[in-house]
Design a protein around this motif. Sequence first.
Motif, short mmCIF file in Angstrom:
data_model
loop_
_atom_site.label_atom_id
_atom_site.label_comp_id
_atom_site.label_asym_id
_atom_site.label_seq_id
_atom_site.Cartn_x
_atom_site.Cartn_y
_atom_site.Cartn_z
N UNK A 165 1.01 -1.32 0.04
CA UNK A 165 0.05 0.08 -0.02
C UNK A 165 0.86 1.38 -0.12
N UNK A 166 1.87 1.22 0.77
CA UNK A 166 2.76 2.47 0.77
C UNK A 166 3.46 2.77 -0.28
N UNK A 167 3.94 1.63 -1.10
CA UNK A 167 4.91 1.71 -2.24
C UNK A 167 3.73 2.24 -3.32
N UNK A 168 2.59 1.51 -3.78
CA UNK A 168 1.60 1.95 -4.68
C UNK A 168 1.26 3.39 -4.44
N UNK A 169 1.19 3.97 -3.11
CA UNK A 169 0.70 5.17 -2.93
C UNK A 169 1.89 6.36 -2.78
N UNK A 170 3.04 5.93 -2.97
CA UNK A 170 4.18 6.89 -2.77
C UNK A 170 4.37 7.43 -1.48
N UNK A 171 3.96 6.72 -0.47
CA UNK A 171 4.38 7.29 0.95
C UNK A 171 5.82 7.11 1.47
N UNK A 172 6.60 7.88 0.95
CA UNK A 172 7.96 7.65 0.99
C UNK A 172 8.13 7.64 2.63
N UNK A 173 7.80 8.52 3.31
CA UNK A 173 8.13 8.50 4.72
C UNK A 173 7.86 7.19 5.67
N UNK A 174 6.73 6.58 5.03
CA UNK A 174 6.33 5.09 5.68
C UNK A 174 7.16 4.21 5.48
N UNK A 175 7.87 4.22 4.30
CA UNK A 175 8.66 3.07 3.60
C UNK A 175 9.57 2.46 4.56
N UNK A 176 10.54 3.09 4.99
CA UNK A 176 11.58 2.53 5.84
C UNK A 176 11.32 1.34 6.90
N UNK A 177 10.27 2.02 7.74
CA UNK A 177 9.84 1.15 8.78
C UNK A 177 8.96 0.22 7.99
N UNK A 178 8.07 0.48 6.92
CA UNK A 178 7.32 -0.61 6.41
C UNK A 178 8.22 -1.80 5.91
N UNK A 179 9.34 -1.35 5.34
CA UNK A 179 10.23 -2.31 4.76
C UNK A 179 10.78 -3.26 6.02
N UNK A 180 11.23 -2.36 6.89
CA UNK A 180 11.86 -3.31 8.02
C UNK A 180 10.93 -4.37 8.62
N UNK A 181 9.70 -3.72 8.89
CA UNK A 181 8.80 -4.77 9.32
C UNK A 181 8.59 -5.74 8.60
N UNK A 182 8.33 -5.53 7.21
CA UNK A 182 8.22 -6.71 6.37
C UNK A 182 9.38 -7.81 6.25
N UNK A 183 10.69 -7.03 6.47
CA UNK A 183 11.73 -8.21 6.09
C UNK A 183 12.03 -8.96 7.38
N UNK A 184 11.53 -8.45 8.54
CA UNK A 184 11.84 -9.36 9.76
C UNK A 184 10.74 -10.47 9.82
N UNK A 185 9.98 -10.55 8.78
CA UNK A 185 9.23 -11.89 8.72
C UNK A 185 10.11 -13.03 8.35
N UNK A 186 9.71 -14.20 8.68
CA UNK A 186 10.43 -15.33 8.01
C UNK A 186 10.52 -15.24 6.23
N UNK A 187 11.96 -15.42 6.04
CA UNK A 187 12.24 -15.01 4.62
C UNK A 187 11.39 -15.97 3.78
N UNK A 188 10.88 -17.28 4.19
CA UNK A 188 10.30 -18.25 3.44
C UNK A 188 8.71 -17.52 3.51
N UNK A 189 8.27 -16.88 4.13
CA UNK A 189 7.10 -16.10 4.10
C UNK A 189 7.22 -15.14 3.13
N UNK A 190 8.33 -14.32 2.88
CA UNK A 190 8.17 -13.19 2.24
C UNK A 190 8.21 -13.80 0.82
#
Length: 319
Positions: A165-190
Amino acid sequence: MSSPSAKRQRTEHASITRSNIWYRDGSVVLQTESTQFRVHWGLLSQHSPFFRDLENIPQPPDEPTIDGCPIVELQDSAVDVEHLLTALYDPTFLSQTALPLAIVGALIRLGRKYDFKNLLDSAVARLTFQNPTTLEEYDNLIADGNYNLTRITSYPGYALDLLTLARENNLGLVLPVAYYRALICDPLQLLEGTKMSGEKLASLSVDDLYRCLIGRQKLVTKQYQPGYTLGWLREWPYTDCRNPEGCGAKRKLKFHSYMDRNTVKAFVMVPSEQRAIPGICATCHQHVTESINEGRKKMWEELPGFFDLPPWNELKNDL
Ligand SMILES: [Zn+2]
């Protein structure tokens, strides 16, 4: 802002259904997919310059109407339109502490497209609260080592959907933590997407998947560098330990347990680390505390760069 397309005409659908949002005294019918909503021009115009302009376009005499109401056809999902209209008509809707991400997403998508500024701002504020730009704000979301979602309802796959959602709507300020919260998921889940009972719930675009996996690798490597969060596990520059053999063995054990699990600990906090290394001497504990506190600040400063984003002071939401 993307250029919205809405037109005053009716496309014939095999079966058109009326939404529950159907006011008998409404003055305009919105139609999207095969659903119609009868609402009020005045309310739409009050919140959206786009609809204000549309209302002022004279209606050709031969255009179809429903009970005298012009029909405005939108190219959006009916679910999104329903969420937007509910937010406009129900004053308690946005005052809820937590909202489902699907609703927040609808307000962002349609808020940007049709310039519903207040709805857009409130939705972006929820995302920004959960994905802040300062380490202090981020730490306020953590309790007992767990990241707390309070403004958005959680579900499996939330982190992946939020990033998309943040990427599709160009929410640059949200992206660093959004990426971080996504990448700490299990890599297999990613890689496979989040599944629940065999059903695929969420997955990332190839580009985001790449940034998460590469970013994860960079973070794990960086966190053990001198001066970063866990640099002290790899190199211990202090000589004032009262029990070098005991403390050294405990640090070594910890280092190996993190390395073996390839764990992301970029923003580990001191209290949980205290519990993680029981029995370390007071002098070493002081060094560990200071090292972690200084190291996580450096990690935070560099966080956007792990995902090929500009530095914090150049990031912006492109609304
Ligand atoms: Zn010691």
